[in-house]
Design an enzyme around this catalytic site. Sequence first.
Site, PDB file in Angstrom:
ATOM      1  NE  ARG A   3     -11.129  47.214  48.123  1.00 47.59           N
ATOM      2  CZ  ARG A   3     -10.013  46.636  47.837  1.00 47.59           C
ATOM      3  NH1 ARG A   3      -9.593  45.610  47.532  1.00 47.59           N
ATOM      4  NH2 ARG A   3      -8.960  47.231  48.262  1.00 47.59           N
TER       5      ARG A   3
ATOM      6  CG  HIS B 264      -7.436  53.812  48.330  1.00 50.61           C
ATOM      7  ND1 HIS B 264      -6.072  52.684  48.135  1.00 50.61           N
ATOM      8  CD2 HIS B 264      -8.182  52.761  48.648  1.00 50.61           C
ATOM      9  CE1 HIS B 264      -6.739  51.339  48.601  1.00 50.61           C
ATOM     10  NE2 HIS B 264      -7.910  51.369  48.781  1.00 50.61           N
TER      11      HIS B 264
ATOM     12  CG  HIS C 285      -6.172  51.518  53.097  1.00 50.16           C
ATOM     13  ND1 HIS C 285      -7.381  52.433  53.055  1.00 50.16           N
ATOM     14  CD2 HIS C 285      -6.382  50.600  52.396  1.00 50.16           C
ATOM     15  CE1 HIS C 285      -8.101  52.231  52.388  1.00 50.16           C
ATOM     16  NE2 HIS C 285      -7.799  50.797  51.814  1.00 50.16           N
TER      17      HIS C 285
ATOM     18  CG  ASP D 110      -6.301  47.913  48.469  1.00 49.61           C
ATOM     19  OD1 ASP D 110      -6.843  48.476  49.636  1.00 49.61           O
ATOM     20  OD2 ASP D 110      -6.469  48.390  47.405  1.00 49.61           O
TER      21      ASP D 110
HETATM   22  C1  SIN Z   1     -11.273  50.297  49.618  1.00 45.93           C
HETATM   23  O1  SIN Z   1     -10.906  49.558  48.678  1.00 45.93           O
HETATM   24  O2  SIN Z   1     -10.422  50.558  50.466  1.00 45.93           O
HETATM   25  C2  SIN Z   1     -12.594  50.894  49.809  1.00 45.93           C
HETATM   26  C3  SIN Z   1     -12.590  52.065  48.757  1.00 45.93           C
HETATM   27  C4  SIN Z   1     -14.012  52.619  48.735  1.00 45.93           C
HETATM   28  O3  SIN Z   1     -15.010  52.034  49.155  1.00 45.93           O
HETATM   29  O4  SIN Z   1     -14.136  53.515  48.189  1.00 45.93           O
END
Ligand code: SIN
Length: 283
Positions: free
Chosen positions: A274, A259, A100, A102
């Site tokens: 995050r 990602h 995806h 974000d």
């Molecule tokens: C995400 O931001 O989608 C999670 C990425 C991760 O935990 O590696």
Amino acid sequence: MSIEIRPVAGALGAEIRGVDLSRPLGNSASAAVHRAFHDHLVLFFRDQRLTPEQQMDFTRLFGPLAVTPFVKPMDGYPHIVKVLKEAAERGISTFGNSWHSDFTSEQEPPLGSVLYALETPEHGGDTMFANMYAAYDALSDGMKRMLEGVKAIHVGKPYGTKYGPPRTMKTSTSIEIARNLPEADREVAHPVIRTHPATGKKALFVNPIYTLRFADMTEEESRPVLEHLYAHAVRPEFTCRFRWTKGALALWDNRCTLHYAVNDYDGRRRLMHRTMIEGDRPV
Ligand code: SIN
């Protein structure tokens, strides 16, 4: 100390050395990091020691902080989400465990995101990234022509009432994610091929978490082409994979990458902070 930029794969991703993100970067380092961000799409920094405030300061170098929708923020920090899976949480689905970009279900999806590792498994829990400029460039001329000007409908599937995961699915209790919210069913249209506002390059902009169908088409009609694009977008040649270590930080550009958080570390704890950068309407 001078900055060193080491690409980690042919398609995208570079490790940046010689930068201490806990301190103001200074003009020339900041310019080099911004250039590297546009050249490599995802940047990795190792061995950082960052407070939440320092992570927010670094994130702000790229634009205003965005609030993460549908996920409860960390106490006292409305702009930080704790991405946590406890060692005892086995066989559960985790945050970001599908390809995806974000929150493309937002009218103005975040420009980029920053993930900082506080606790990492000895092995496992990598994050994969894919280059959506490369995915676009590799489409046939016919497919490019067919998709030009086409919009896709994006929905907050994981958080809404219509497309959410089955209630029986085991999800992490260490991260509080909204489920069954009617407002997450709201449909947003974005171009399937977007032009990056800074580089002027075209990127494929669909993903299996949030994209539902092409505008003015049914889900059934859209599915074969979307499934093809999802598989095409993440061909190994377009990807890189980051192995986390404590103190590592990744910054990625949501406008031209996808990602995937690899969920292969049952029995081991993983804790990340995050943050996200506000974005604008894709064109
Ligand atoms: C995400 O931001 O989608 C999670 C990425 C991760 O935990 O590696």
